[in-house]
Enzyme design. Structure first.
Site, short mmCIF file in Angstrom:
data_model
loop_
_atom_site.label_atom_id
_atom_site.label_comp_id
_atom_site.label_asym_id
_atom_site.label_seq_id
_atom_site.Cartn_x
_atom_site.Cartn_y
_atom_site.Cartn_z
CE LYS A 1 -0.07 6.03 7.48
NZ LYS A 1 -1.48 6.06 7.89
CG ASP B 1 5.72 3.82 1.83
OD1 ASP B 1 5.72 4.46 2.91
OD2 ASP B 1 4.71 3.74 1.10
CG PHE C 1 -1.85 1.24 1.15
CD1 PHE C 1 -2.93 1.26 0.28
CD2 PHE C 1 -1.62 2.36 1.92
CE1 PHE C 1 -3.77 2.37 0.18
CE2 PHE C 1 -2.44 3.48 1.84
CZ PHE C 1 -3.52 3.48 0.96
#
Ligand code: PLP
Length: 400
Positions: A255, A226, A142
């Protein structure tokens, strides 16, 4: 109006006016403090999801609040035609924390997807004079919901409605053998998550990152990690790749580095730092003084308070607590630091989330068989005690 009508009012307003791209929310939250949030009816929840691994310092942390207030009162936004002290300081800080050394550079945007767009474009720039057209990503990966980051995402159900997506991306199984068989000199980049959070907190196989480093280097491809979910100390290291002792060519972040303030970024290492040239990329809001000042404050507090170490220690304790509950519904735990997946013996994750809410605990169903837990990095014994009691009660109710 009856109490029920009042409490359900936000649901009908949501149903009527919010774009139908997301499902009905679990609650309408009004305020937070530390690891706790309260809904519109005053119900308290222990927040062990932290906005999906975002609120690193918990809610309304004084350092966060002060950074927002002070910078907002001073200078919030200036555009890419100017720089500011918070932006310079954040670039220096994040390059240092990532261990990117003298050649390290940072670019800032506003979200994880946008960071991965910048990484995808970086991959295109490593084109070897036009011969490198392939980008490798992993099955189940993702990387976000924008068209480029969706092209990197290995979840067919998320992609289907939006095809055709930017081309050249191939999804391979997360094994050293598959990577070895797929990589060649036409590969521009490989992008991987150190732990696949959205896939259910699934770790890479042992030795995968080391092998990926070796194979990408041999074939001239970039290794892009990532770190959007795993960064900012969440796994018990500043970034997940650091557990493997490798040096990637680039990482993407978002985040937790903002602790609740929207920010994302790309950090490059070595030769990857010279690929972008003037005018090739930009973002109106990216790297603005407000977002970068807050990120500096959040990362500074994580450093000052030893929260990377706390994530390692509390993560191990959290997994012990889950085991101690002894629920027959729990098949085991996965993950690292404070990114924990609870594997369920039955596809009961939605029921566990619903029962957790009823028992005052926020956790997340990463998939039918996995509960994802990602609390603030600040948690201690008191929060773990509450978690054990509430999660134990929720599991008992869900398995009844
Ligand atoms: N990459 C990873 C590993 C993520 O976990 C996420 C979000 O969950 C993203 C990218 C996308 O980030 P954002 O939702 O900020 O666009």
């Amino acid at each position: 109006m009856t109490a029920t009508a009042v409490s359900n009012d936000w649901r009908s307003r949501f149903d009527e006016r919010i774009m139908r791209s997301i499902g009905m929310p679990l609650a309408k939250l009004e305020r937070g403090e530390g690891a706790y949030v309260w809904d519109d009816e005053g119900r308290e929840y222990l927040d062990f999801l932290a906005g999906i691994a975002v609120n690193a310092l918990g809610h309304a942390h004084p350092v966060f609040v002060e950074a927002v207030a002070q910078q907002a009162a001073r200078l919030a936004h200036v555009s890419n035609y100017f720089t500011t002290e918070p932006a310079l300081e954040l670039a220096e800080r994040i390059v240092r924390l990532a261990g990117a050394g003298d050649e390290g550079r940072a670019w800032f945007g506003n979200s994880g997807a946008e960071a991965n767009e910048a990484a995808f474009k970086l991959a295109r720039l490593n084109n070897g004079g036009g011969g490198r057209t392939r980008v490798l990503a992993l099955v189940d990966a993702f990387h976000g919901r924008t068209m480029g980051s969706l092209a990197l995402t290995g979840k067919p159900h998320m992609r289907q409605a939006f095809e055709p997506l930017p081309g050249g991306v191939e999804h391979i199984p997360a094994t050293i053998e598959a990577l070895d068989a797929s990589i060649d000199d036409a590969v521009a980049a490989l992008i991987v998550e150190p732990i696949q959070g959205e896939a259910g907190v699934v770790e890479l196989p042992a030795g995968f990152l080391e092998a990926a480093r070796e194979l990408t280097r041999r074939h001239g491809a970039l290794l892009i990690v990532d770190e959007i979910q795993t960064g900012a100390g969440r796994t018990g290291a500043w970034f997940g790749f650091q557990h493997a002792g490798i040096v990637p060519d680039a990482i993407t972040v978002a985040k937790g580095i903002g602790g609740g303030f929207p920010i994302g970024g790309l950090v490059t290492f070595g030769r990857a730092s010279s690929l972008y040239q003037k005018g090739m990329h930009g973002s109106t809001f990216g790297g603005n003084p407000l977002a970068t000042a807050v990120s500096n404050a959040v990362l500074g507090e994580i450093e000052r308070a030893g929260l990377v170490e706390n994530a390692a220690v509390r993560g191990a304790q959290l997994r012990e607590r889950v085991a101690r509950i002894g629920s027959p519904l729990v098949a085991g735990t996965r993950g690292r630091g404070l990114l924990v997946g609870v594997a369920l013996a039955d596809p009961a994750a939605q029921a566990v989330v619903a029962e957790s809410m009823r028992h005052g605990l926020i956790v997340n169903a990463a998939n039918d068989h996995t509960i994802r837990i990602a609390p603030p990095l600040t948690i201690g014994d008191a929060e773990l005690d509450e978690f054990e009691a509430r999660f134990g009660a929720a599991l008992a109710a869900a398995s009844a």
